[in-house]
Design a protein around this motif. Sequence first.
Motif, PDB file in Angstrom:
ATOM      1  N   THR A  41      -7.479 -16.088 -17.126  1.00 27.82           N
ATOM      2  CA  THR A  41      -6.199 -15.932 -16.441  1.00 27.82           C
ATOM      3  C   THR A  41      -6.150 -14.564 -15.758  1.00 27.82           C
ATOM      4  O   THR A  41      -6.984 -13.691 -15.990  1.00 27.82           O
ATOM      5  N   HIS A  42      -5.118 -14.382 -14.925  1.00 29.69           N
ATOM      6  CA  HIS A  42      -4.929 -13.115 -14.220  1.00 29.69           C
ATOM      7  C   HIS A  42      -3.807 -12.308 -14.857  1.00 29.69           C
ATOM      8  O   HIS A  42      -2.992 -12.837 -15.629  1.00 29.69           O
ATOM      9  N   ASN A  43      -3.745 -11.032 -14.497  1.00 29.72           N
ATOM     10  CA  ASN A  43      -2.691 -10.198 -15.056  1.00 29.72           C
ATOM     11  C   ASN A  43      -1.335 -10.525 -14.418  1.00 29.72           C
ATOM     12  O   ASN A  43      -1.251 -11.189 -13.379  1.00 29.72           O
ATOM     13  N   LEU A  44      -0.259 -10.056 -15.031  1.00 31.70           N
ATOM     14  CA  LEU A  44       1.083 -10.366 -14.557  1.00 31.70           C
ATOM     15  C   LEU A  44       1.342  -9.857 -13.151  1.00 31.70           C
ATOM     16  O   LEU A  44       2.026 -10.517 -12.358  1.00 31.70           O
ATOM     17  N   LEU A  45       0.806  -8.690 -12.802  1.00 35.01           N
ATOM     18  CA  LEU A  45       1.025  -8.137 -11.469  1.00 35.01           C
ATOM     19  C   LEU A  45       0.358  -9.009 -10.416  1.00 35.01           C
ATOM     20  O   LEU A  45       0.915  -9.257  -9.341  1.00 35.01           O
ATOM     21  N   PHE A  46      -0.852  -9.474 -10.707  1.00 39.00           N
ATOM     22  CA  PHE A  46      -1.573 -10.340  -9.782  1.00 39.00           C
ATOM     23  C   PHE A  46      -0.772 -11.621  -9.531  1.00 39.00           C
ATOM     24  O   PHE A  46      -0.622 -12.058  -8.384  1.00 39.00           O
ATOM     25  N   ASP A  47      -0.276 -12.243 -10.574  1.00 36.65           N
ATOM     26  CA  ASP A  47       0.378 -13.544 -10.440  1.00 36.65           C
ATOM     27  C   ASP A  47       1.760 -13.463  -9.804  1.00 36.65           C
ATOM     28  O   ASP A  47       2.146 -14.369  -9.052  1.00 36.65           O
ATOM     29  N   PHE A  48       2.532 -12.406 -10.083  1.00 39.01           N
ATOM     30  CA  PHE A  48       3.955 -12.439  -9.753  1.00 39.01           C
ATOM     31  C   PHE A  48       4.453 -11.331  -8.838  1.00 39.01           C
ATOM     32  O   PHE A  48       5.638 -11.347  -8.467  1.00 39.01           O
ATOM     33  N   THR A  49       3.611 -10.359  -8.454  1.00 39.78           N
ATOM     34  CA  THR A  49       4.110  -9.265  -7.614  1.00 39.78           C
ATOM     35  C   THR A  49       3.286  -9.034  -6.359  1.00 39.78           C
ATOM     36  O   THR A  49       3.664  -8.187  -5.539  1.00 39.78           O
ATOM     37  N   LEU A  50       2.193  -9.758  -6.177  1.00 44.59           N
ATOM     38  CA  LEU A  50       1.310  -9.518  -5.031  1.00 44.59           C
ATOM     39  C   LEU A  50       1.343 -10.688  -4.061  1.00 44.59           C
ATOM     40  O   LEU A  50       1.543 -11.841  -4.471  1.00 44.59           O
ATOM     41  N   PRO A  51       1.138 -10.433  -2.766  1.00 46.89           N
ATOM     42  CA  PRO A  51       1.063 -11.521  -1.789  1.00 46.89           C
ATOM     43  C   PRO A  51      -0.115 -12.438  -2.071  1.00 46.89           C
ATOM     44  O   PRO A  51      -1.046 -12.090  -2.821  1.00 46.89           O
ATOM     45  N   THR A  52      -0.071 -13.622  -1.465  1.00 47.44           N
ATOM     46  CA  THR A  52      -1.165 -14.575  -1.605  1.00 47.44           C
ATOM     47  C   THR A  52      -2.245 -14.332  -0.556  1.00 47.44           C
ATOM     48  O   THR A  52      -3.421 -14.199  -0.878  1.00 47.44           O
ATOM     49  N   ALA A  53      -1.842 -14.271   0.720  1.00 48.31           N
ATOM     50  CA  ALA A  53      -2.816 -14.095   1.801  1.00 48.31           C
ATOM     51  C   ALA A  53      -2.096 -13.631   3.057  1.00 48.31           C
ATOM     52  O   ALA A  53      -0.853 -13.682   3.158  1.00 48.31           O
ATOM     53  N   TYR A  54      -2.882 -13.184   4.039  1.00 46.84           N
ATOM     54  CA  TYR A  54      -2.363 -12.761   5.333  1.00 46.84           C
ATOM     55  C   TYR A  54      -3.039 -13.573   6.432  1.00 46.84           C
ATOM     56  O   TYR A  54      -4.235 -13.863   6.361  1.00 46.84           O
ATOM     57  N   THR A  55      -2.262 -13.900   7.466  1.00 48.96           N
ATOM     58  CA  THR A  55      -2.805 -14.540   8.657  1.00 48.96           C
ATOM     59  C   THR A  55      -2.487 -13.634   9.831  1.00 48.96           C
ATOM     60  O   THR A  55      -1.315 -13.510  10.230  1.00 48.96           O
ATOM     61  N   GLY A  56      -3.507 -12.963  10.361  1.00 50.37           N
ATOM     62  CA  GLY A  56      -3.255 -12.009  11.424  1.00 50.37           C
ATOM     63  C   GLY A  56      -4.513 -11.287  11.853  1.00 50.37           C
ATOM     64  O   GLY A  56      -5.624 -11.800  11.705  1.00 50.37           O
ATOM     65  N   ALA A  57      -4.344 -10.065  12.364  1.00 57.35           N
ATOM     66  CA  ALA A  57      -5.471  -9.298  12.900  1.00 57.35           C
ATOM     67  C   ALA A  57      -5.247  -7.815  12.650  1.00 57.35           C
ATOM     68  O   ALA A  57      -4.098  -7.352  12.528  1.00 57.35           O
ATOM     69  N   GLY A  58      -6.354  -7.069  12.573  1.00 58.05           N
ATOM     70  CA  GLY A  58      -6.248  -5.634  12.337  1.00 58.05           C
ATOM     71  C   GLY A  58      -7.598  -4.952  12.444  1.00 58.05           C
ATOM     72  O   GLY A  58      -8.493  -5.418  13.146  1.00 58.05           O
ATOM     73  N   MET A  59      -7.751  -3.860  11.706  1.00 56.21           N
ATOM     74  CA  MET A  59      -8.963  -3.041  11.761  1.00 56.21           C
ATOM     75  C   MET A  59      -9.450  -2.722  10.358  1.00 56.21           C
ATOM     76  O   MET A  59      -8.669  -2.670   9.401  1.00 56.21           O
ATOM     77  N   GLU A  60     -10.773  -2.496  10.253  1.00 51.90           N
ATOM     78  CA  GLU A  60     -11.395  -2.010   9.021  1.00 51.90           C
ATOM     79  C   GLU A  60     -12.340  -0.884   9.395  1.00 51.90           C
ATOM     80  O   GLU A  60     -13.238  -1.070  10.232  1.00 51.90           O
ATOM     81  N   ILE A  61     -12.153   0.279   8.785  1.00 49.87           N
ATOM     82  CA  ILE A  61     -12.939   1.473   9.119  1.00 49.87           C
ATOM     83  C   ILE A  61     -13.572   2.018   7.850  1.00 49.87           C
ATOM     84  O   ILE A  61     -12.886   2.231   6.838  1.00 49.87           O
TER      85      ILE A  61
END
Length: 464
Positions: free
Chosen positions: A211-231
């Motif tokens: 299982t995952h921790n409580l923060l992972f399950d209930f306080t974090l987003p699931t995913a993003y659909t978009g665009a950006g940068m990685e440096i």
Amino acid sequence: MKLWQPTVLAQAALLALGASFASGAAAQSNADLVKEIQELKKRVAELEGKQKADAAAKPAAGQWGMTPEQAAEFNRIAVKTEAMEDARDAMGLKNLKISGYMDPTFIYNKRQDTAGFQFLNRVESDGYNYDNSYFGAAVLDFTKETDSGTRWRLTLAPNRGVGSVFDGNSPIHEASVSVPITDLQTRFIAGQLPDWSGYEYLQPTLNKLITHNLLFDFTLPTAYTGAGMEITSGKWIVKGVLANMNTSKKSSGNKTPVIAYRVDYAKGEFQGFGFAGVHGKAANFRADDGVGNPVTGLPYDLKDTRVDLLEGDAYFIRGDWTVQGQLSFGQQKNAAITADPTTGELRTAKWWGLSTLVAYKWDPRFETTARLDFINNKKNGGGLLGYNFADGRNGIGPDLAGDPEKGANRTALTLGAAYNFNLNTTFKVEYRIDRANLPVFLDVKDGSYSKTNQLFGASVLVFF
């Protein structure tokens, strides 16, 4: 150093010279002279034979020490290899990597009165819960990098990926591209990207527990659909996107995206830290009655409300020890479970929490893990990201027989063990006890509520 070696003629001349000196020192008869000349010829013949034998022992020029048969075989292999490379490139298989895993899982949940295997069941049909999340999956991951450095990734996770959580039907867990701009360390990224917050990963191949921790399950987003940068710069990695949060397409009237970012720093070989944040507007499930019908009197634009999330995490991994931790803060406007008792207006949901994990390897194959989580969620009756109604399965919200203004604070203690049976197979077991300071766990057998719940899990993880 290469030493000078006399040739056959030179050696013959030296012998003749020696013979002439000898004849000058003492007169010789003709018979003696003839005998010496014959000995000299014999010696010259021996030296010439030896020189020819040495020449025959050396490989012919360009054969690299191979016999003619070996050279022919080498040429055949070279031609075949080039043909295989041409065929691979023509089919687009160059720098293509395919990996995957399966993890059939057994879960026992005391208050839910359930015990059985979970494998490829649809998340959305049962809801996302701490006892029914991303484990029990069969996943295929395809990654491809072109000669220009562009990376392409498609991860398929039927019924168990992020696509099935926020879409319900999508088998796509990740579909992303990464294009180098000025160099390989500066990249444009776009597509559907699973959330990158926290110290814990989604896939079981990177997690020590089931299982995952409580923060992972209930306080974090699931995913993003978009665009950006990685440096990437030295020990730093910075990435950010302008995106939809937890949806692949915005609905009519909801046009404001979120800004999501993450920064990581590898301090040394054994330790590092990171932080992540999300700011913008996202779906507010408290703005409807839980089945998609708008709450009476609320304007339509409350479907998307302001979200602000911030978390920091760190790790220390050295030798047999692993220590990880995370601290999170979050809030969403008009998303608290309990409305204002006087005006009936929706209020802001606020929470904070922490999680820490310690693991120790008793030998290269056997490891034990302990994880402790806590979420403070008492304000305005509680309310977490996507959990804006009283939830008796996950233990979220106020005591139904108590003060509706106070939400339950949640803790979870998880103890687990993992055994690496071979390079591609890991067996896991865990025992978890969840607790709240209010009776918010529904016991389905008699309809009562309790402050605690217990879970037992076991899985076999096979990956390649």
